[in-house]
Scaffold this active site. Structure first.
Site, PDB file in Angstrom:
ATOM      1  N   HIS A   1      28.682   2.444   4.736  1.00  0.00           N
ATOM      2  CA  HIS A   1      28.391   3.254   3.556  1.00  0.00           C
ATOM      3  C   HIS A   1      27.426   4.363   3.962  1.00  0.00           C
ATOM      4  CE1 HIS A   1      27.240   4.512  -0.473  1.00  0.00           C
ATOM      5  NE2 HIS A   1      28.303   3.865  -0.918  1.00  0.00           N
TER       6      HIS A   1
ATOM      7  N   ASN B   1      11.906  18.258  14.817  1.00  0.00           N
ATOM      8  CA  ASN B   1      10.843  19.098  14.253  1.00  0.00           C
ATOM      9  C   ASN B   1      11.269  20.532  13.986  1.00  0.00           C
ATOM     10  OD1 ASN B   1       8.994  17.067  14.166  1.00  0.00           O
ATOM     11  ND2 ASN B   1       7.925  17.643  16.043  1.00  0.00           N
TER      12      ASN B   1
ATOM     13  N   LYS C   1      31.294  -4.117  -9.767  1.00  0.00           N
ATOM     14  CA  LYS C   1      30.364  -3.556 -10.752  1.00  0.00           C
ATOM     15  C   LYS C   1      30.065  -4.602 -11.826  1.00  0.00           C
ATOM     16  CE  LYS C   1      30.816   0.594  -8.862  1.00  0.00           C
ATOM     17  NZ  LYS C   1      29.730   1.353  -8.221  1.00  0.00           N
TER      18      LYS C   1
END
Length: 479
Positions: A294, A123, A175
């Site tokens: 990752h 906080n 990809k």
């Protein structure tokens, strides 16, 4: 109320609000070997003295609250409170200061990064008296480090498992990251591994989507691994992303990967959470799986220079929580990363003992007391022309990961993998012969092109590609 409490309250309690610095700014304090030490970049609101700002950070991240409370008298605040013990100005910044805070070890649950961060970066980061706050570094004492398992296996055990020594490991992210069917995905994995890569990788957001469910992907990737191993005689792996919506589902995926006999799984440790990551790391050690990490979401936390948390802190937290690889930027590719700062946290990931070195952003000496090291992964916008620089910057104990720099080869995936492997072997050989990769890198690559048409084709495609943008998060004192 008991007489004892009543007597203590009548002489020691005074309701109201006190300045934090009266209790929490202690420049005379001598830090203990067991303290967790933190370096915060503090930007106070106008009119707030730096001592008050630093004390507020110490208070709100440990035992303090905004007003005096009765129950302060029921414990020993001197034993448990955080202390701001030193403040220094930031060079070139009129409104920023480095506040050093010491935390007693008893404030933290053993073996819990989650609990440590809930206090230190909780906080307090929304505190109104501060215009901005950034955690630059942590010193984790050996007494606390020893409560963690750390990486499932570490660098040397991984090399022994893979039987690969004397060079960086090579990887490739498949990809497009989203949209492939499981069978086509597995085909790309096979072609890259057959071409000479050590690893292929699920992208961070590949989990279990309608176009490719996780179980199908795991099966086709396992087939690709075994087929490429049989054809090349090398041990291969694919980072099977076990990240899921629940910890139970994550563990189910890791268990299935183990049943398939593959060597490595993967986790997105920031989006998945430290509790989940530590659980997975324990499972991986117990079951012989390597764990690739990752860092998706890290730039939300670490990219801005005056607020958030530097990646060196996230790197230390990952080494405690557990992971055998973690993405660490490239210095030369498409993603943010100052060279000296990157080398600083790369050493914090790999080495047993790292000295304080402010020129590399390291605020504290860190002793890992034999906690296993983590391999840094260089990934993001890199190609064969970057290979000499990557080999020189990261050294042997690293993973160099080319996604588009493999799959974008004009002749296909396997030739792209061949080009990267030839470039790496050429750079390692040249370095071992005493040549300077930083000076002769381009010449070394051109010489290797004579023997590898695949490399020559890759060099032609990417000869003009650069990512020349200034680094946002520079070390203090740099222009």
């Amino acid at each position: 109320m008991s007489p004892q409490t009543e007597t203590k309250a009548s002489v020691g309690f005074k309701a109201g609000v006190k300045e934090y610095k009266l209790n929490y700014y202690t420049p005379e304090y001598e830090t203990k070997d067991t303290d967790i030490l933190a370096a915060f970049r503090v930007t106070p609101q106008p009119g707030v003295p730096p001592e008050e700002a630093g004390a507020a950070v110490a208070a709100e991240s440990s035992t303090g609250t905004w007003t005096t409370v009765w129950t302060d008298g029921l414990t020993s605040l001197d034993r448990y409170k955080g202390r701001c013990y030193h403040i220094e100005p930031v060079p070139g910044e009129e409104t920023q200061f480095i506040a050093y805070v010491a935390y007693p070890l008893d404030l933290f649950e053993e073996g819990s990064v989650t609990n440590m961060f809930t206090s230190i970066v909780g906080n307090v980061f929304g505190f109104k008296a501060l215009a901005a706050l950034r955690l630059e570094d942590l010193r984790i004492p050996p007494a606390y480090t020893k409560t963690f398992q750390g990486p499932p296996h570490g660098i040397q055990v991984e090399r022994d498992k893979l039987n690969k020594y004397g060079r960086p490991l090579l990887g490739c992210t498949i990809k497009p990251k989203l949209g492939l069917s499981a069978k086509n995905y597995g085909r790309a994995v096979y072609e890259c591994l057959r071409g000479g890569l050590d690893f292929t990788k699920d992208d961070e957001n590949v989990n279990s989507q309608p176009f490719m469910r996780w179980r199908d992907r795991f099966l086709f990737c396992a087939e690709a691994i075994y087929k490429s191993q049989a054809e090349t005689g090398e041990i291969k792996g694919h980072y099977l992303n076990a990240t899921a919506g629940t910890c139970e589902e994550m563990m189910k995926r890791a268990i299935f990967a183990r049943e398939l006999g593959v060597p490595i799984v993967m986790h997105d440790y920031l989006t998945g959470g430290f509790t989940a990551n530590t659980s997975l790391a324990h499972y991986c050690r117990d079951n012989g799986l390597l764990l690739h990490i990752h860092r998706a979401m890290h730039a939300v936390i670490d990219r801005q220079k005056n607020h958030g948390m530097h990646f060196r802190v996230l790197a230390k937290a990952l080494r405690l929580s557990g992971g055998d690889h973690v993405h660490a930027g490239t210095v030369v590719g498409k993603l943010e990363g100052d060279r000296e700062s990157t080398l600083g946290f790369v050493d914090l990931l790999r080495d047993d003992y790292v000295e304080k070195d402010r020129s590399r952003g390291i605020f504290f000496t860190q002793d890992w007391v034999s906690l296993p090291g983590v391999l840094p992964v260089a990934s993001g916008g890199i190609h064969v022309w970057h290979m000499p620089a990557l080999t020189e910057i990261f050294g042997d104990d690293s993973v160099l990961q080319f996604g588009g720099g493999t799959l974008g080869h004009p002749w296909g995936n396997a030739p792209g993998a061949v080009a990267n492997r030839v470039a790496l072997e050429a750079c390692v050989q040249a370095r071992n012969e005493g040549r300077d990769l930083a000076v002769e890198g381009n010449e070394i690559i051109r010489e290797a092109c004579k023997w590898s048409p695949e490399l020559a084709a890759a060099c032609e495609v990417w000869k003009e590609i650069t990512f020349n943008f200034p680094t946002i998060d520079k070390l203090d004192g740099q222009d």
